[in-house]
Design a protein around this motif. Structure first.
Motif, PDB file in Angstrom:
ATOM      1  N   SER A 208     -48.983 -37.147  48.961  1.00  0.00           N
ATOM      2  CA  SER A 208     -49.841 -36.992  49.808  1.00  0.00           C
ATOM      3  C   SER A 208     -49.370 -36.062  51.053  1.00  0.00           C
ATOM      4  O   SER A 208     -49.951 -34.916  51.248  1.00  0.00           O
ATOM      5  N   LYS A 209     -48.210 -36.364  51.476  1.00  0.00           N
ATOM      6  CA  LYS A 209     -47.558 -35.447  52.466  1.00  0.00           C
ATOM      7  C   LYS A 209     -47.154 -34.218  51.790  1.00  0.00           C
ATOM      8  O   LYS A 209     -47.408 -33.053  52.512  1.00  0.00           O
TER       9      LYS A 209
ATOM     10  N   ARG B 188     -51.508 -27.408  51.335  1.00  0.00           N
ATOM     11  CA  ARG B 188     -52.872 -27.031  52.228  1.00  0.00           C
ATOM     12  C   ARG B 188     -52.510 -26.293  53.448  1.00  0.00           C
ATOM     13  O   ARG B 188     -53.233 -25.302  53.868  1.00  0.00           O
ATOM     14  N   GLN B 189     -51.533 -26.734  54.320  1.00  0.00           N
ATOM     15  CA  GLN B 189     -51.242 -26.176  55.663  1.00  0.00           C
ATOM     16  C   GLN B 189     -50.610 -24.894  55.414  1.00  0.00           C
ATOM     17  O   GLN B 189     -51.121 -24.078  56.351  1.00  0.00           O
TER      18      GLN B 189
ATOM     19  N   ARG C  86     -39.464 -20.258  52.955  1.00  0.00           N
ATOM     20  CA  ARG C  86     -38.159 -20.849  53.132  1.00  0.00           C
ATOM     21  C   ARG C  86     -38.019 -22.030  53.998  1.00  0.00           C
ATOM     22  O   ARG C  86     -37.294 -23.130  53.642  1.00  0.00           O
ATOM     23  N   GLY C  87     -38.962 -22.211  54.866  1.00  0.00           N
ATOM     24  CA  GLY C  87     -38.942 -23.467  55.765  1.00  0.00           C
ATOM     25  C   GLY C  87     -39.153 -24.744  54.904  1.00  0.00           C
ATOM     26  O   GLY C  87     -38.555 -25.800  55.171  1.00  0.00           O
ATOM     27  N   THR C  88     -40.126 -24.640  53.949  1.00  0.00           N
ATOM     28  CA  THR C  88     -40.556 -25.775  52.955  1.00  0.00           C
ATOM     29  C   THR C  88     -40.060 -25.588  51.804  1.00  0.00           C
ATOM     30  O   THR C  88     -39.998 -26.684  51.003  1.00  0.00           O
TER      31      THR C  88
END
Length: 330
Positions: free
Chosen positions: A18-19, A25-26, A126-128
């Protein structure tokens, strides 16, 4: 093997956590907000709008294996007249879109974060570490977000991301959460089947439409049992085996069935938003028979699991369908 065993497997091995799903989606929403801010400053910008698309938007995505595709898909509506019309060369269209994506993101990313892939522009965050595929839709101002996608063979196909989401959303709201999770489990089954047979053709959209058809119509007078996954698996597989995929499938959400043309295609499953688009129109007789044979073997495994003398035998049967990660807590 009962519903809970398959539901637990879906939760632990198939569903996107879920996270992670929320993060996907964010990021898509962030990209969309960047474009909307850019358009506000440049009202005649030729990249008109973005719409979340694909399995992440539909909540039917499954966990990726190493090297598999993107994390999320976005449809980028391109003003067709600005790129030479709907007949523009795809290579030129993707190069144009890559530059527009760089403009939208401004100086927050480096050039290496963008790359042209099959039919889309990939963006690495790159952050995620997430990867988003931005696919161009040639837009001529039609309502309901209708525009033209470029298919693998270069054909322009009229579609609507928004109507596709409404199509599946309508059935999910009626059926409950088991509807989307059943689709995810079936996708996991097909992925495993393709691992064993690289020639097998069965696109994710086909799975979604088979489930939609059975939800709408039932099978042999019984509704699709989205609250009983072993039974629902049996129903979907039995439908494929018994019809041999020779019966056309269509829907009436967005058009009248009389609008569908005559076709001699080996398999006919019609896009619910476009009566002229058979989503499996390129499948051959060999593709059809291979998929039917795959379903036949799988149906035998499901039937054996239901009657297996031991729990271990049942687990092994389902492991054949869903892969080596399938198991039941002791």
């Amino acid at each position: 093997m009962d519903h809970k065993a398959l539901a637990d497997h879906a939760e632990n091995k198939v569903n996107v956590p879920s996270k992670e799903a929320a993060a996907r989606r964010q990021q898509v929403n962030h990209l969309r907000q960047r474009l909307e801010a850019h358009i506000e400053v440049h009202p005649h910008y030729d990249l008109v709008k973005l719409r979340a698309s694909g399995s992440t938007a539909k909540h039917t995505a499954i966990r990726k294996r190493k090297g598999e595709g993107s994390d999320a898909d976005v449809a980028a509506y391109v003003r067709a007249s600005s790129v030479g019309g709907v007949d523009v060369q795809e290579a030129d269209l993707l190069a144009w879109l890559e530059e527009r994506c760089k403009e939208v993101y401004g100086k927050t990313k480096v050039a290496e974060d963008f790359h042209i892939s099959d039919h889309a522009v990939g963006i690495t965050l790159r952050g995620t570490g997430l990867k988003i595929d931005v696919a161009p839709v040639l837009y001529e101002g039609e309502e309901d977000d209708k525009g033209y996608l470029v298919t693998r063979d270069g054909t322009r196909v009229l579609t609507s991301v928004t109507q596709h989401l409404q199509f599946i959303g309508k059935r999910k709201s009626l059926a409950g959460p088991g509807y989307a999770e059943l689709i995810r489990l079936l996708k996991a089954f097909i992925r495993e089947a393709k691992r064993n047979d690289e020639s097998l053709r069965c696109k994710s959209f086909l799975i979604e439409l088979l489930v939609a058809h059975l939800w709408d119509n039932g099978w042999h007078g019984t509704s699709l049992k989205v609250d009983d996954y072993p039974r629902a698996f049996e129903q979907v597989l039995a439908y494929i085996v018994n019809t041999e995929l020779r019966s056309p499938i269509s829907f009436t959400d967005c058009y009248d069935r009389r609008e569908i043309g005559i076709s001699s295609a080996a398999v006919q499953v019609w896009d619910p938003v476009n009566p002229n688009n058979n989503i499996v129109g390129t499948y051959t007789e060999l593709d059809r028979s291979r998929l039917v044979d795959t379903a036949k073997v799988a149906l035998e495994d499901v039937s054996w699991a239901a009657l297996a003398p031991t729990k271990g035998d049942a687990v092994e049967a389902w492991r054949t369908l869903l892969g080596p990660s399938f198991g039941v807590a002791r």
